[in-house]
Design a protein around this motif. Sequence first.
Motif, PDB file in Angstrom:
ATOM      1  N   LEU A 130       0.737  -1.394   0.156  1.00  0.00           N
ATOM      2  CA  LEU A 130      -0.146  -0.134  -0.191  1.00  0.00           C
ATOM      3  C   LEU A 130       0.659   1.270  -0.238  1.00  0.00           C
ATOM      4  N   VAL A 131       1.904   1.279   0.793  1.00  0.00           N
ATOM      5  CA  VAL A 131       2.762   2.428   0.995  1.00  0.00           C
ATOM      6  C   VAL A 131       3.787   2.454  -0.057  1.00  0.00           C
ATOM      7  N   GLY A 132       4.313   1.175  -0.046  1.00  0.00           N
ATOM      8  CA  GLY A 132       5.387   1.209  -1.165  1.00  0.00           C
ATOM      9  C   GLY A 132       5.156   0.856  -2.725  1.00  0.00           C
ATOM     10  N   ASN A 133       3.885   0.554  -2.534  1.00  0.00           N
ATOM     11  CA  ASN A 133       3.443   0.164  -4.055  1.00  0.00           C
ATOM     12  C   ASN A 133       4.359  -0.783  -4.817  1.00  0.00           C
ATOM     13  N   LEU A 134       4.542  -1.893  -4.170  1.00  0.00           N
ATOM     14  CA  LEU A 134       5.499  -2.693  -4.580  1.00  0.00           C
ATOM     15  C   LEU A 134       4.579  -3.984  -5.113  1.00  0.00           C
ATOM     16  N   THR A 135       5.026  -4.585  -6.113  1.00  0.00           N
ATOM     17  CA  THR A 135       4.340  -5.795  -6.815  1.00  0.00           C
ATOM     18  C   THR A 135       4.418  -6.861  -5.727  1.00  0.00           C
ATOM     19  N   PHE A 136       3.501  -7.933  -5.987  1.00  0.00           N
ATOM     20  CA  PHE A 136       3.638  -8.988  -5.308  1.00  0.00           C
ATOM     21  C   PHE A 136       5.068  -9.765  -5.244  1.00  0.00           C
ATOM     22  N   ALA A 137       5.340  -9.825  -6.412  1.00  0.00           N
ATOM     23  CA  ALA A 137       6.922 -10.417  -6.722  1.00  0.00           C
ATOM     24  C   ALA A 137       7.932  -9.708  -6.043  1.00  0.00           C
ATOM     25  N   GLN A 138       7.894  -8.409  -6.057  1.00  0.00           N
ATOM     26  CA  GLN A 138       8.985  -7.656  -5.251  1.00  0.00           C
ATOM     27  C   GLN A 138       8.818  -7.816  -3.929  1.00  0.00           C
ATOM     28  N   ILE A 139       7.558  -7.895  -3.175  1.00  0.00           N
ATOM     29  CA  ILE A 139       7.445  -8.174  -1.821  1.00  0.00           C
ATOM     30  C   ILE A 139       7.987  -9.583  -1.469  1.00  0.00           C
ATOM     31  N   GLY A 140       7.480 -10.593  -2.249  1.00  0.00           N
ATOM     32  CA  GLY A 140       8.216 -11.960  -2.116  1.00  0.00           C
ATOM     33  C   GLY A 140       9.636 -12.044  -2.248  1.00  0.00           C
ATOM     34  N   GLU A 141      10.141 -11.347  -3.094  1.00  0.00           N
ATOM     35  CA  GLU A 141      11.625 -11.266  -3.002  1.00  0.00           C
ATOM     36  C   GLU A 141      12.391 -10.405  -1.600  1.00  0.00           C
ATOM     37  N   ILE A 142      11.641  -9.531  -1.268  1.00  0.00           N
ATOM     38  CA  ILE A 142      12.052  -8.623   0.007  1.00  0.00           C
ATOM     39  C   ILE A 142      12.033  -9.510   1.168  1.00  0.00           C
ATOM     40  N   LEU A 143      10.954 -10.255   1.357  1.00  0.00           N
ATOM     41  CA  LEU A 143      10.726 -11.063   2.168  1.00  0.00           C
ATOM     42  C   LEU A 143      11.049 -12.556   2.315  1.00  0.00           C
ATOM     43  N   GLY A 144      11.804 -12.809   1.154  1.00  0.00           N
ATOM     44  CA  GLY A 144      12.137 -14.150   1.027  1.00  0.00           C
ATOM     45  C   GLY A 144      11.169 -15.087   0.692  1.00  0.00           C
ATOM     46  N   ARG A 145      10.116 -14.965   0.298  1.00  0.00           N
ATOM     47  CA  ARG A 145       9.068 -15.779   0.035  1.00  0.00           C
ATOM     48  C   ARG A 145       8.582 -15.654  -1.465  1.00  0.00           C
ATOM     49  N   SER A 146       7.657 -16.537  -1.749  1.00  0.00           N
ATOM     50  CA  SER A 146       7.256 -16.475  -3.237  1.00  0.00           C
ATOM     51  C   SER A 146       6.041 -15.376  -3.341  1.00  0.00           C
ATOM     52  N   GLU A 147       5.810 -15.111  -4.618  1.00  0.00           N
ATOM     53  CA  GLU A 147       4.971 -14.313  -5.144  1.00  0.00           C
ATOM     54  C   GLU A 147       3.401 -14.541  -4.602  1.00  0.00           C
ATOM     55  N   ASN A 148       3.100 -15.843  -4.904  1.00  0.00           N
ATOM     56  CA  ASN A 148       1.897 -16.351  -4.282  1.00  0.00           C
ATOM     57  C   ASN A 148       1.607 -16.372  -2.766  1.00  0.00           C
ATOM     58  N   TRP A 149       2.751 -16.396  -1.991  1.00  0.00           N
ATOM     59  CA  TRP A 149       2.629 -16.241  -0.509  1.00  0.00           C
ATOM     60  C   TRP A 149       2.425 -14.596  -0.204  1.00  0.00           C
ATOM     61  N   ALA A 150       2.883 -13.691  -1.158  1.00  0.00           N
ATOM     62  CA  ALA A 150       2.559 -12.396  -0.828  1.00  0.00           C
ATOM     63  C   ALA A 150       1.371 -12.096  -1.163  1.00  0.00           C
TER      64      ALA A 150
END
Length: 170
Positions: A130-150
């Motif tokens: 919401l604040v960073g406006n990142l894609t789910f793939a980017q969120i998964g990358e940052i948090l060390g998880r998958s895009e689907n998990w995000a």
Amino acid sequence: MDSMERIYREHGKTVYGFLLTRTGDPDTAEELTQETFCRALRQVNGFKGDSSVSTWLCGIAKNVWLEYVKKRTRQRNMEALQDFDAPEAEWQADSLSVQDSQILMWENMEILKAVHNLKEPARETMYLRLVGNLTFAQIGEILGRSENWARVTFYRGKETIMKEVKRNEQ
């Protein structure tokens, strides 16, 4: 300087496109793109390589855009205050784009409190989206998880917030 020029050539269109989708105005998007790269140049030592360069630049661009929206909203509110007869609704909603209106909506304290009260990792996922406006793939990358998990974590966090807001309305 040569490396920054190379970065601009490689990522300038991405940043411009990112900002154009938010502003809907090519001139404003170009101006904000230039500001983004100026800030990136000043903050280049802060780039740690934890994400891709385009993710880093889009994060800076998002902050530049948010500042632009807030400044524009304040200016409109001040102009409306000068014309005391203007309806209050015009102070906040006059000519705002959908994205601008969403930013104002997310400044709602109750919703922000609900996000803040989420448990990790839902809270961090919500902030990144919401604040960073990142894609789910980017969120998964940052948090060390998958895009689907995000995606699932975001959806569950959103559902929790919706229940909390409804409960507070009653």
